[in-house]
Design an enzyme around this catalytic site. Structure first.
Site, PDB file in Angstrom:
ATOM      1  N   CYS A   2     -18.147  24.496  20.500  1.00 44.55           N
ATOM      2  CA  CYS A   2     -18.221  25.544  21.511  1.00 44.55           C
ATOM      3  C   CYS A   2     -16.875  25.604  22.217  1.00 44.55           C
ATOM      4  CB  CYS A   2     -19.294  25.205  22.545  1.00 44.55           C
ATOM      5  SG  CYS A   2     -20.914  24.953  21.826  1.00 44.55           S
ATOM      6  N   ARG A  27     -14.411  29.704  18.457  1.00 47.81           N
ATOM      7  CA  ARG A  27     -15.106  28.411  18.448  1.00 47.81           C
ATOM      8  C   ARG A  27     -16.628  28.568  18.531  1.00 47.81           C
ATOM      9  NH1 ARG A  27     -11.881  24.149  19.573  1.00 47.81           N
ATOM     10  NH2 ARG A  27     -13.704  22.944  20.185  1.00 47.81           N
ATOM     11  N   TRP A  74     -21.752  27.897  20.354  1.00 49.75           N
ATOM     12  CA  TRP A  74     -22.107  27.895  18.940  1.00 49.75           C
ATOM     13  C   TRP A  74     -23.251  26.900  18.874  1.00 49.75           C
ATOM     14  CZ3 TRP A  74     -21.102  30.660  14.741  1.00 49.75           C
ATOM     15  CH2 TRP A  74     -21.427  30.127  13.496  1.00 49.75           C
ATOM     16  N   ASN A  98     -19.309  20.836  25.148  1.00 45.35           N
ATOM     17  CA  ASN A  98     -19.038  21.062  23.731  1.00 45.35           C
ATOM     18  C   ASN A  98     -19.262  19.728  23.035  1.00 45.35           C
ATOM     19  OD1 ASN A  98     -17.938  21.738  21.206  1.00 45.35           O
ATOM     20  ND2 ASN A  98     -15.881  21.151  21.876  1.00 45.35           N
ATOM     21  N   GLY A  99     -20.136  19.704  22.022  1.00 46.86           N
ATOM     22  CA  GLY A  99     -20.393  18.452  21.305  1.00 46.86           C
ATOM     23  C   GLY A  99     -21.882  18.278  21.084  1.00 46.86           C
ATOM     24  N   GLU A 483     -15.399  25.346  -8.252  1.00 46.95           N
ATOM     25  CA  GLU A 483     -14.994  25.684  -6.890  1.00 46.95           C
ATOM     26  C   GLU A 483     -13.477  25.947  -6.832  1.00 46.95           C
ATOM     27  OE1 GLU A 483     -16.203  26.577  -4.187  1.00 46.95           O
ATOM     28  OE2 GLU A 483     -14.842  25.952  -2.607  1.00 46.95           O
ATOM     29  N   LYS A 487     -11.910  29.543  -5.684  1.00 41.81           N
ATOM     30  CA  LYS A 487     -10.996  29.658  -4.539  1.00 41.81           C
ATOM     31  C   LYS A 487      -9.694  30.320  -4.962  1.00 41.81           C
ATOM     32  CE  LYS A 487     -12.878  27.975  -0.874  1.00 41.81           C
ATOM     33  NZ  LYS A 487     -14.205  28.375  -1.374  1.00 41.81           N
ATOM     34  N   GLU A 490     -10.275  34.047  -5.536  1.00 45.62           N
ATOM     35  CA  GLU A 490     -10.586  34.890  -4.382  1.00 45.62           C
ATOM     36  C   GLU A 490      -9.438  35.047  -3.405  1.00 45.62           C
ATOM     37  OE1 GLU A 490     -14.119  33.685  -2.287  1.00 45.62           O
ATOM     38  OE2 GLU A 490     -13.508  31.612  -2.110  1.00 45.62           O
ATOM     39  N   HIS A 506     -15.334  24.111 -27.538  1.00 43.86           N
ATOM     40  CA  HIS A 506     -16.203  25.186 -27.998  1.00 43.86           C
ATOM     41  C   HIS A 506     -15.678  26.560 -27.587  1.00 43.86           C
ATOM     42  CE1 HIS A 506     -18.979  22.188 -29.349  1.00 43.86           C
ATOM     43  NE2 HIS A 506     -18.971  21.631 -28.140  1.00 43.86           N
ATOM     44  N   LYS A 605     -17.052  37.727   4.674  1.00 44.26           N
ATOM     45  CA  LYS A 605     -17.513  36.375   5.002  1.00 44.26           C
ATOM     46  C   LYS A 605     -19.015  36.246   4.770  1.00 44.26           C
ATOM     47  CE  LYS A 605     -17.046  32.248   6.553  1.00 44.26           C
ATOM     48  NZ  LYS A 605     -16.515  31.366   5.506  1.00 44.26           N
TER      49      LYS A 605
END
Ligand code: G6P
Length: 610
Positions: A2, A27, A74, A98-99, A483, A487, A490, A506, A605
């Protein structure tokens, strides 16, 4: 994650708090609030939604005050709503936090018995009540806070104000960031420098255990661990405001890659008991009994989250011995899946809003499966519709290319696999303890792995102009090859494919020439010898090999043209470590090709349409 802001001085605090919150919105942005003192009267204004909603809501009031704190949230404990928004208040005390307070539940239950009334679902509210208890015994705000902190376990940065002491803000830091900005007759506190950079460039970085008493005339710091007053250095910030927003990093993606030690530590926090070798199952809403009865697991997701699902299959089948199917969400919903009785679907989604994932989740429930979602956004649709939620506390991810959300999903899957294996008697307490010991070292190991950044940048310079790239992996690291390729595609628009190394012969081996680099993910695991042979196959056909391996692995070193070496961890956690150089390589190549790293073309996103 946060955002906290605080101001004390002679100007009107309200616009300063709102401006600061806007700078901290990256945040967290699900609810916001401010608190201010008029004389010795506390006012609190909060609402669900973004800062501009809070701004609109308070504008009509023409509020004036010279001291206040603000917060953008958040959510981690309790859905995003006005009641759960900060600041929280008990009596004449307000707190922004925050935490994560790990032991909030026990503290709250205890205080309820003593007659305290709680109005939110947050972990934060216990802090106000604890401080209030001590001020009511006659202690000053600072002394009461010191006593209250002795009860708290977890990570926190706090901003605290009291009606009884209207000329100070207390700033407390323990494992969550907090800085103090120093001006002329005015001071600021904030989670991050951009919040007050417009007003001052002189910054005091607080350290763990610090309690800073911030008044108009000065700042004094007491450290809980040292048990005495301490002096903290004041630094001059030279960053531009844009750089500061990304904490000095050039892009959100790079910032988020470097946030991983913290994000992983937050995902582990409060979830495991090392002493008992057990997982705290309370928030999953799936009881040990449910877990015992499971006989089939479906892992369903899209994009990078699907790669986490693939790794999850290796973890769960190996640790738990329950069969797992992995599906791309958009495939699951149209393939007429057969869901036997006793099935669990594990949905993996950073946003909790991906349309295909939600459709698969609904279909699974319709067919009688229970659903656990591994999700990063509290209160998201996926979390509301699931039977149980495992929140990855990685904080908001701004870069479109997912990085810290991915490694925290892997961390969550590891913890859930242990929970399942313990519930079904597949793991004894001491085996679980060994797995936890390794897990607890993971944030530090990720930190060490991030030291490869310069070496990876060098490799990126060498290969950034190629047209094609091939990524190879085997076993639990095969999804990491996928992955890596995703990445690169994209964010740099280079054509890339990820392949299980054993499948080379193959088909893809026909592509090998010296224009197409081949990256092998080759940690020291049960298939190392196999992947070494696959690397030989590439080399003998004139291919260029890049390897991501473990420190001290000379066998890889002799075969690869370029290599980066990573710290060792156990088999299940190697994908977390291996994804660090993989993500960094894609990042640096994209930057060298002058691509828009944080917002790649054609991508979003969160994909909320089918
Ligand atoms: C989009 C994003 C990816 C993400 C995928 C799934 O394609 O660009 O980064 O992996 O959606 O998103 P979710 O929020 O469900 O994990």
């Amino acid at each position: 994650m946060c955002g906290i802001i605080g101001y004390i001085g002679s100007r009107n605090a309200i616009p300063i708090l709102i401006n600061g919150l806007k700078k901290l919105e990256y945040r967290g942005y699900d609810s916001a609030g401010i608190s201010f003192l008029t004389g010795s009267q506390l006012g609190v204004r909060r609402c669900a939604g973004k800062i501009r909603e809070l701004e609109g809501f308070i504008q009509k009031e023409k509020l004036k005050s010279t001291i206040g704190v603000g917060h953008t949230r958040w959510a981690t404990h309790g859905k995003p709503s006005e009641e759960n928004a900060h600041p929280h208040r008990a009596g004449g005390i307000v707190v922004v936090h925050n935490g994560i307070i790990e032991n909030y539940f026990e503290l709250r239950e205890g205080m309820k018995k003593e007659g305290h009334r709680f109005t939110s679902e947050t972990d934060t509210e216990v802090i106000c009540h604890l401080i209030l208890t001590y001020t009511q015994k006659g202690l000053s705000l600072e002394e009461a806070t010191k006593e209250a902190l002795k009860h708290l376990e977890g990570a926190y940065a706090l901003g605290i104000m009291s009606e009884a002491e209207p000329d100070r803000i207390l700033a407390v830091k323990n494992d969550s960031p907090l800085v103090v900005g120093l001006g002329e007759g005015e001071h600021f506190i904030a989670s991050d420098i951009p919040a007050f950079l417009k007003y001052t460039r002189d910054v005091m970085i607080l350290e763990n255990g610090d309690i800073a008493s911030v008044s108009r005339s000065g700042v004094s710091v007491w450290n809980m661990h040292a048990g005495k007053k301490v002096n903290r250095k004041v630094e001059q910030i030279t960053w531009s405001p844009a750089m500061a927003e990304k904490a000095g990093f050039r892009h959100f993606m790079l910032k988020e890659i470097f946030e991983q030690p913290r994000a992983i530590a937050d995902t582990i926090r409060g979830r495991i008991s090392l002493e008992q070798g057990d997982v705290n199952l309370s928030e999953f809403s799936l009881k040990g009994g449910d877990l015992k009865k499971l006989n089939k697991i479906y892992l369903v997701a899209c994009g990078t989250s699907w790669h986490a699902a693939l790794v999850g299959k290796y973890m769960i089948e190996d640790m738990v011995r329950v069969p797992c199917d992995v599906d791309i969400a958009s495939e699951f919903r149209y393939r007429k899946p057969i869901i036997p009785k006793g099935s669990l679907m594990i949905v993996i989604t950073q946003s909790g809003e991906t349309a295909d994932t939600l459709a698969a989740q609904r279909e699974a429930r319709r067919l009688g499966a229970r659903v656990l979602t591994i999700c990063n956004v509290v209160g998201s649709t996926s979390s509301r519709e699931a039977d149980g939620v495992f929140y990855t506390h990685s904080g908001p991810e701004i870069g479109v290319a997912s990085t810290k959300a991915f490694t925290t999903q892997l961390t969550a899957l590891y913890i859930f696999s242990v929970a399942l294996a313990r519930a079904r008697g597949r793991l004894g307490a001491s085996e679980a303890q060994d797995l936890f010991h390794e897990l607890l070292q993971l944030p530090e190991k990720v930190k060490a792995a991030l030291e490869c950044n310069d070496a990876v940048k060098k490799i990126a310079r060498k290969y950034c102009r190629v047209r094609d790239f091939l990524y190879l992996g085997r076993g639990i690291n095969y999804p990491i090859a996928l992955e890596g390729a995703l990445k690169l595609k994209e964010i740099s628009y280079i054509h890339a494919e990820g392949y299980p190394a054993g499948e080379m012969k193959h088909g893809p081996i026909a592509l090998i020439d010296n224009n197409m680099p081949v990256l092998a993910v080759a940690p020291d695991d049960n298939v190392l010898e196999k992947i070494l042979s696959n690397m030989e196959e590439v080399k003998s056909r004139g291919g260029t090999l890049i390897a991501v391996a473990n420190e001290g692995n000379t066998k890889v070193a002799t075969r690869a043209t370029d290599a980066v070496y990573m710290p060792r961890t156990n088999y299940y956690l190697t994908p977390v470590i291996m994804s660090i150089p993989i993500h960094l390589l894609a990042y640096h190549i994209a930057v060298l090709r002058k691509c828009n790293v944080d917002q790649p073309r054609n991508l979003a996103k969160s994909v909320t349409v089918e």
